[in-house]
Design a protein around this motif. Structure first.
Motif, PDB file in Angstrom:
ATOM      1  N   PHE A 195       0.831  -1.201   0.000  1.00 43.05           N
ATOM      2  CA  PHE A 195       0.000   0.000   0.000  1.00 43.05           C
ATOM      3  C   PHE A 195       0.864   1.249   0.000  1.00 43.05           C
ATOM      4  N   ASP A 196       0.554   2.175  -0.898  1.00 43.65           N
ATOM      5  CA  ASP A 196       1.254   3.453  -1.013  1.00 43.65           C
ATOM      6  C   ASP A 196       0.224   4.550  -0.772  1.00 43.65           C
ATOM      7  N   LEU A 197       0.319   5.217   0.371  1.00 46.86           N
ATOM      8  CA  LEU A 197      -0.687   6.207   0.738  1.00 46.86           C
ATOM      9  C   LEU A 197      -0.723   7.362  -0.252  1.00 46.86           C
ATOM     10  N   SER A 198       0.433   7.829  -0.704  1.00 44.07           N
ATOM     11  CA  SER A 198       0.446   8.952  -1.642  1.00 44.07           C
ATOM     12  C   SER A 198      -0.226   8.568  -2.961  1.00 44.07           C
ATOM     13  N   ALA A 199       0.004   7.337  -3.417  1.00 46.16           N
ATOM     14  CA  ALA A 199      -0.652   6.886  -4.652  1.00 46.16           C
ATOM     15  C   ALA A 199      -2.154   6.745  -4.433  1.00 46.16           C
ATOM     16  N   TYR A 200      -2.554   6.278  -3.255  1.00 49.00           N
ATOM     17  CA  TYR A 200      -3.982   6.153  -2.962  1.00 49.00           C
ATOM     18  C   TYR A 200      -4.658   7.520  -2.937  1.00 49.00           C
ATOM     19  N   VAL A 201      -4.004   8.499  -2.325  1.00 52.11           N
ATOM     20  CA  VAL A 201      -4.556   9.858  -2.302  1.00 52.11           C
ATOM     21  C   VAL A 201      -4.715  10.391  -3.721  1.00 52.11           C
ATOM     22  N   ALA A 202      -3.732  10.136  -4.575  1.00 59.46           N
ATOM     23  CA  ALA A 202      -3.816  10.584  -5.966  1.00 59.46           C
ATOM     24  C   ALA A 202      -4.974   9.897  -6.686  1.00 59.46           C
ATOM     25  N   ASP A 203      -5.138   8.592  -6.452  1.00 57.30           N
ATOM     26  CA  ASP A 203      -6.245   7.858  -7.086  1.00 57.30           C
ATOM     27  C   ASP A 203      -7.595   8.373  -6.600  1.00 57.30           C
ATOM     28  N   LEU A 204      -7.702   8.636  -5.292  1.00 59.78           N
ATOM     29  CA  LEU A 204      -8.968   9.125  -4.743  1.00 59.78           C
ATOM     30  C   LEU A 204      -9.280  10.526  -5.261  1.00 59.78           C
ATOM     31  N   THR A 205      -8.269  11.370  -5.378  1.00 65.60           N
ATOM     32  CA  THR A 205      -8.469  12.702  -5.949  1.00 65.60           C
ATOM     33  C   THR A 205      -8.980  12.597  -7.382  1.00 65.60           C
ATOM     34  N   ASP A 206      -8.357  11.725  -8.162  1.00 68.07           N
ATOM     35  CA  ASP A 206      -8.762  11.550  -9.554  1.00 68.07           C
ATOM     36  C   ASP A 206     -10.202  11.060  -9.648  1.00 68.07           C
TER      37      ASP A 206
END
Length: 588
Positions: A195-206
């Motif tokens: 799990f990569d939190l920064s990547a998850y935040v980017a995906d959720l923003t998108d």
């Protein structure tokens, strides 16, 4: 037959989002609670494959997966009496990636012929009622998982996202479908190092931004959706007429999600303006698949060229097919014939190297910051003189403006490019022409795709080296230490926006209940001349802590829409600030 225990295999079957959602929704609550407590239990079970069927030994039971794309209930089974609503089957199915969106595409999504001055991705489109319903479902699911936090989200929110993905796929919204699947992987992967939190935040923003543009979220003004928002399905190709194509080179692709292959870049010239295209062979697999794809025949108009040869060759294509983002594909009517290639410094190819590098980098950084971009918009073309080895790769000087840069590998999973760069660094004074991609967060660093100007290359390579695909025919050297210290390169200023990023990440991971008033972060943003960021952070905190009174006087948490809107606005602003800081750092 092959058997595996431990890490997931890249050639496992893939499951349709609607099928996985149906399995999760049909399972009893107690089974879902067990799955939520250990979502990756099936990683420890032995997986075996034979004759197109996978079997998983789940303790005393056996889960069976039939086919490569699991789209119907009959494709999954378990010997358990509770199957298919059992923990064994859900644990296995939950580890599988989603089936790609490669279904039929309506006539309205074909790509019309376009001149080099137009970008089909910016075309405004009309979203039909089914699409707006899918966008609303996606927004609702994303807002709820944000409010709860990915740490607490389980199979319920994941099923909502997968159901929204299925609705988006049926409505021919491939980008929204993929965004739902990306966020749905968060609850599954959060307990693991994957799990990569920064990547998850980017995906959720998108996902939130996309669903809002397409008609989800609370009522209010929003920008009109474009073809870039809709996305490009794998088979959304339309005829673009006749093209004279020149190969520029290729690059390896190996993704963390289990895809591998080769992308070959080409250029055509119409009305004097070059237009970049790509032909790709990327499919489920690991790094070993790259070599196979590089030497495999390109399926385009009946030509008998491999990706290796196409990147150095040239052809004329009649009635070529292409997607809105510049992917070429042969249709049943496409015909192609090879023609004599030309060097990079002659004819139409030379035009790619005429623009100042600074202008190219600015455009490439803008393209890399955008969620969807056209083929080649993230590439730069420049001439460099080799200074010598550098701890990160090769130190070079731009031949026109004399500015220092470093050619670097694309991380630890790019060993061949790193070895080639170590060898190139020993050829001090060599003048190269380079096709590269800038690294936004590392000013002055470029990832080279293809270079020309090296000596000693075989004639078949026509003077070019695909840095991530070809091997230089010299013994691997021990990189020499630089004779002088490398020229200092610009670096970003202190990350004043980090205070905002921490709050948004904490919100996404742990939910609205964990957000507290952070006067220090707000003050820091204002002190660093980011007043809009301070205002948005204040709005996020207020929305997260908001409570409303019921008719009986009870204080309850309101709908997650307000918090999602505030969080999305702050996250969008944060991305814009970072992109601007990267551009300023690159500009020096």
């Amino acid at each position: 037959m092959t058997t595996l225990e431990g890490p997931p295999m890249t050639d496992r079957p893939r499951i349709a989002p609607d099928l996985l959602a149906a399995l999760l929704e049909a399972a009893p609550a107690r089974v879902r609670r067990k799955l939520d407590a250990a979502p990756r239990t099936a990683e420890e079970w032995p997986w075996s494959c034979g004759d197109g069927t996978w079997t998983v030994a789940a303790g005393g039971e056996t889960v069976t997966l039939t086919g490569t794309d699991l789209t119907e209930p009959g494709h999954v089974a378990c010997t358990c009496l509770l199957g298919p609503r059992c923990l064994h089957l859900l644990a296995v199915a939950g580890l599988l990636d989603a089936v790609e969106d490669d279904g039929p595409v309506p006539e309205t999504s074909s790509t019309p012929p376009a001149s080099a001055s137009t970008d089909p991705l910016t075309e405004v489109v009309e979203v039909d009622p089914a699409g707006r319903a899918a966008a609303r479902a996606a927004w609702d699911a994303a807002a709820r998982i944000l409010a709860a936090g990915v740490r607490s989200a389980g199979s319920g929110p994941r099923a909502e996202l997968l159901r929204a993905s299925a609705l988006a796929r049926a409505a021919h919204l491939p980008r929204l479908s993929a965004a739902c699947v990306a966020v749905a992987a968060g609850p599954r992967d959060h307990p693991t190092p994957a799990f990569d939190l920064s990547a998850y935040v980017a995906d959720l923003t998108d996902l939130l931004d996309l669903s809002l543009r397409l008609g989800g979220g609370p009522a209010g003004d929003r920008p009109p959706p474009t073809r870039a928002d809709v996305g490009v399905a794998r088979r959304a190709y339309g005829e673009v007429g006749s093209l004279r194509l020149y190969g520029l080179g290729g690059e390896r692709v190996v993704t963390a999600s289990g895809y591998a292959g080769v992308v070959t870049h080409l250029v055509s010239v119409s009305d004097g303006a070059p237009r970049l295209w790509r032909v790709a062979d990327v499919a489920p697999g690991d790094a070993d698949r790259v070599t196979v794809a590089h030497g495999s025949r390109v399926s385009f108009g009946g030509i008998a060229l491999s990706h290796r040869d196409l990147g150095r060759g040239a052809l004329i294509a009649q009635r070529a097919g292409a997607s809105a983002d510049g992917r070429l594909s042969g249709t049943s009517a496409t015909t192609a014939a090879t023609i004599d290639p030309i060097p990079w410094d002659e004819g139409p190819l030379a035009a790619l190297w005429e623009r100042p590098l600074a202008d190219q980098v600015a455009d490439a950084l803008a393209a890399l910051a955008a969620p969807t971009r056209r083929s080649g918009s993230d590439l730069v073309f420049a001439g460099f003189s080799v200074v010598g080895p550098h701890p990160e790769g090769v130190e070079v000087v731009e031949t026109r403006e004399g500015r220092p840069h470093v050619l670097v590998a694309d991380g630890p999973r790019d060993p061949l490019r790193a070895r080639n760069l170590a060898r190139i660094g020993l050829d001090r004074g060599t003048v190269l022409r380079v096709m590269a991609r800038p690294v936004p967060e590392r000013p002055g660093r470029l990832i080279p795709l293809t270079v020309s100007g090296l000596t000693g290359l075989p004639d078949t390579r026509r003077g070019r080296l695909d840095v991530s695909l070809d091997t230089l025919k010299w013994a691997d050297p021990v990189p020499a230490a630089p004779t002088t210290a490398p020229a200092p390169l610009p670096v970003p200023s202190p990350r004043a926006e980090a205070a905002l990023a921490r709050v948004l990440s904490r919100f996404a991971e742990a939910g609205r209940e964990t957000v507290s008033v952070d006067t220090a972060a707000i003050a820091r943003l204002r002190a660093h001349h980011l007043p809009t960021g301070a205002d948005l952070l204040t709005a996020v905190i207020a929305a997260a802590r908001e409570r409303v009174r019921t008719v009986t006087g009870e204080s309850v948490v309101p709908s997650p829409d307000g918090a999602a809107v505030a969080w999305l606005a702050a996250s969008t602003y944060l991305n814009a600030v970072r992109a601007r800081l990267h551009a300023l750092a690159w500009a020096g």
